[in-house]
Write a protein that holds these residues in place. Sequence first.
Motif, PDB file in Angstrom:
ATOM      1  N   THR A   1       0.797  -1.064  -0.053  1.00  0.00           N
ATOM      2  CA  THR A   1       0.074   0.114   0.053  1.00  0.00           C
ATOM      3  C   THR A   1       0.917   1.229  -0.084  1.00  0.00           C
ATOM      4  O   THR A   1       1.988   1.175   0.377  1.00  0.00           O
ATOM      5  CB  THR A   1      -0.981   0.073   1.194  1.00  0.00           C
ATOM      6  OG1 THR A   1      -0.251   0.030   2.294  1.00  0.00           O
ATOM      7  CG2 THR A   1      -1.753  -1.284   1.324  1.00  0.00           C
TER       8      THR A   1
ATOM      9  N   ILE B   1      -7.858   2.351  -2.601  1.00  0.00           N
ATOM     10  CA  ILE B   1      -8.640   1.571  -1.567  1.00  0.00           C
ATOM     11  C   ILE B   1      -9.282   2.100  -0.112  1.00  0.00           C
ATOM     12  O   ILE B   1      -9.590   1.319   0.680  1.00  0.00           O
ATOM     13  CB  ILE B   1      -7.853   0.460  -1.321  1.00  0.00           C
ATOM     14  CG1 ILE B   1      -6.445   0.754  -0.599  1.00  0.00           C
ATOM     15  CG2 ILE B   1      -7.457  -0.474  -2.464  1.00  0.00           C
ATOM     16  CD1 ILE B   1      -5.689  -0.251  -0.096  1.00  0.00           C
ATOM     17  N   GLN B   2      -9.435   3.491  -0.298  1.00  0.00           N
ATOM     18  CA  GLN B   2     -10.096   3.906   0.971  1.00  0.00           C
ATOM     19  C   GLN B   2     -11.216   4.997   0.390  1.00  0.00           C
ATOM     20  O   GLN B   2     -11.334   5.592  -0.984  1.00  0.00           O
ATOM     21  CB  GLN B   2      -9.195   4.848   1.491  1.00  0.00           C
ATOM     22  CG  GLN B   2      -8.796   6.252   0.937  1.00  0.00           C
ATOM     23  CD  GLN B   2      -8.109   7.081   1.871  1.00  0.00           C
ATOM     24  OE1 GLN B   2      -7.064   6.988   2.339  1.00  0.00           O
ATOM     25  NE2 GLN B   2      -8.798   8.304   2.124  1.00  0.00           N
ATOM     26  N   PRO B   3     -12.516   4.979   0.980  1.00  0.00           N
ATOM     27  CA  PRO B   3     -13.544   6.103   0.772  1.00  0.00           C
ATOM     28  C   PRO B   3     -12.974   7.497   0.696  1.00  0.00           C
ATOM     29  O   PRO B   3     -12.012   7.818   1.400  1.00  0.00           O
ATOM     30  CB  PRO B   3     -14.505   5.613   1.540  1.00  0.00           C
ATOM     31  CG  PRO B   3     -14.179   4.511   2.300  1.00  0.00           C
ATOM     32  CD  PRO B   3     -12.779   4.212   2.281  1.00  0.00           C
TER      33      PRO B   3
ATOM     34  N   ASP C   1     -11.179  15.509   0.355  1.00  0.00           N
ATOM     35  CA  ASP C   1     -10.031  14.968   0.105  1.00  0.00           C
ATOM     36  C   ASP C   1      -9.543  15.454  -1.383  1.00  0.00           C
ATOM     37  O   ASP C   1      -8.517  15.136  -1.847  1.00  0.00           O
ATOM     38  CB  ASP C   1     -10.221  13.560  -0.008  1.00  0.00           C
ATOM     39  CG  ASP C   1     -10.422  12.971   1.566  1.00  0.00           C
ATOM     40  OD1 ASP C   1      -9.711  13.244   2.237  1.00  0.00           O
ATOM     41  OD2 ASP C   1     -11.469  12.001   1.683  1.00  0.00           O
TER      42      ASP C   1
ATOM     43  N   ALA D   1     -15.592   1.590  -5.649  1.00  0.00           N
ATOM     44  CA  ALA D   1     -14.443   0.908  -5.079  1.00  0.00           C
ATOM     45  C   ALA D   1     -13.950   0.001  -5.877  1.00  0.00           C
ATOM     46  O   ALA D   1     -12.495  -0.414  -5.767  1.00  0.00           O
ATOM     47  CB  ALA D   1     -14.882   0.304  -3.691  1.00  0.00           C
TER      48      ALA D   1
ATOM     49  N   CYS E   1      -3.914   9.700   0.274  1.00  0.00           N
ATOM     50  CA  CYS E   1      -5.015   8.613   0.423  1.00  0.00           C
ATOM     51  C   CYS E   1      -4.187   7.423   0.227  1.00  0.00           C
ATOM     52  O   CYS E   1      -3.375   7.190  -0.470  1.00  0.00           O
ATOM     53  CB  CYS E   1      -5.981   8.789  -0.476  1.00  0.00           C
ATOM     54  SG  CYS E   1      -6.916  10.470  -0.321  1.00  0.00           S
ATOM     55  N   LYS E   2      -5.070   6.184   0.599  1.00  0.00           N
ATOM     56  CA  LYS E   2      -4.381   4.892   0.627  1.00  0.00           C
ATOM     57  C   LYS E   2      -4.820   4.447  -0.665  1.00  0.00           C
ATOM     58  O   LYS E   2      -5.939   4.186  -1.009  1.00  0.00           O
ATOM     59  CB  LYS E   2      -4.983   4.218   1.833  1.00  0.00           C
ATOM     60  CG  LYS E   2      -4.323   2.843   1.991  1.00  0.00           C
ATOM     61  CD  LYS E   2      -4.640   2.133   3.114  1.00  0.00           C
ATOM     62  CE  LYS E   2      -4.155   0.660   3.555  1.00  0.00           C
ATOM     63  NZ  LYS E   2      -4.601  -0.043   4.848  1.00  0.00           N
TER      64      LYS E   2
END
Length: 199
Positions: free
Chosen positions: A11, A53-55, A60, A116, A156-157
């Motif tokens: 990640t 992989i994050q909302p 953001d 997603a 962000c991830k």
Amino acid sequence: MRKRSVQPGDTSMQKGNVTKLQRIGARSGADLEAELGFQPGRLRNGYLFLVLIQPLTAVDFDFAGITLRSGGRLGNPAATKAEDELRRHVSEQMRLEYGIATYIEMKERALGSISATGPNRIIKILPSIRNDPGMSPRDQYPPGGGGLQWTLLNPCKFLVALEVTATGFAKAQGASWRIGPGSSYEERHQINAYLERVA
């Protein structure tokens, strides 16, 4: 001890410009350069496909227009970094035109257009050749092909989904395909299917 390089399955926290998978898919480095607005040859040493992989929330990101807008700014890229930073960002222009409240509402609605997984997921291309602060923005980031882009304001991830080598192979955990010139339709289909579902 030397730090291990990033590999598929890792990640990574990233910000900056992103787009949707459906716009780029399993294309050659040269095609991606032209689409995303990298100077020719930027991806020649390889690159990574990162999938979000994050909302996301409205805080953001900012709208950055399309990839014709180098850096998400209005007008053509400039000869120097100082001149380039004088170009107004698309988001700034939108806030002036629509007002802050409406702009935030537009961002919240836009979140419904991403997913997603699948073709509407957010993706980032990370070149092995990193940004050269000494190069003219006009040369380093020419206008791209016109796909949607957003600017992630906060790290962000992302998942490192694929590593594309300088020899044109896309490597995932436990799989490898040819990508770009010489690759088959089936290989490109498999890459796209993998990028749509990996999480």
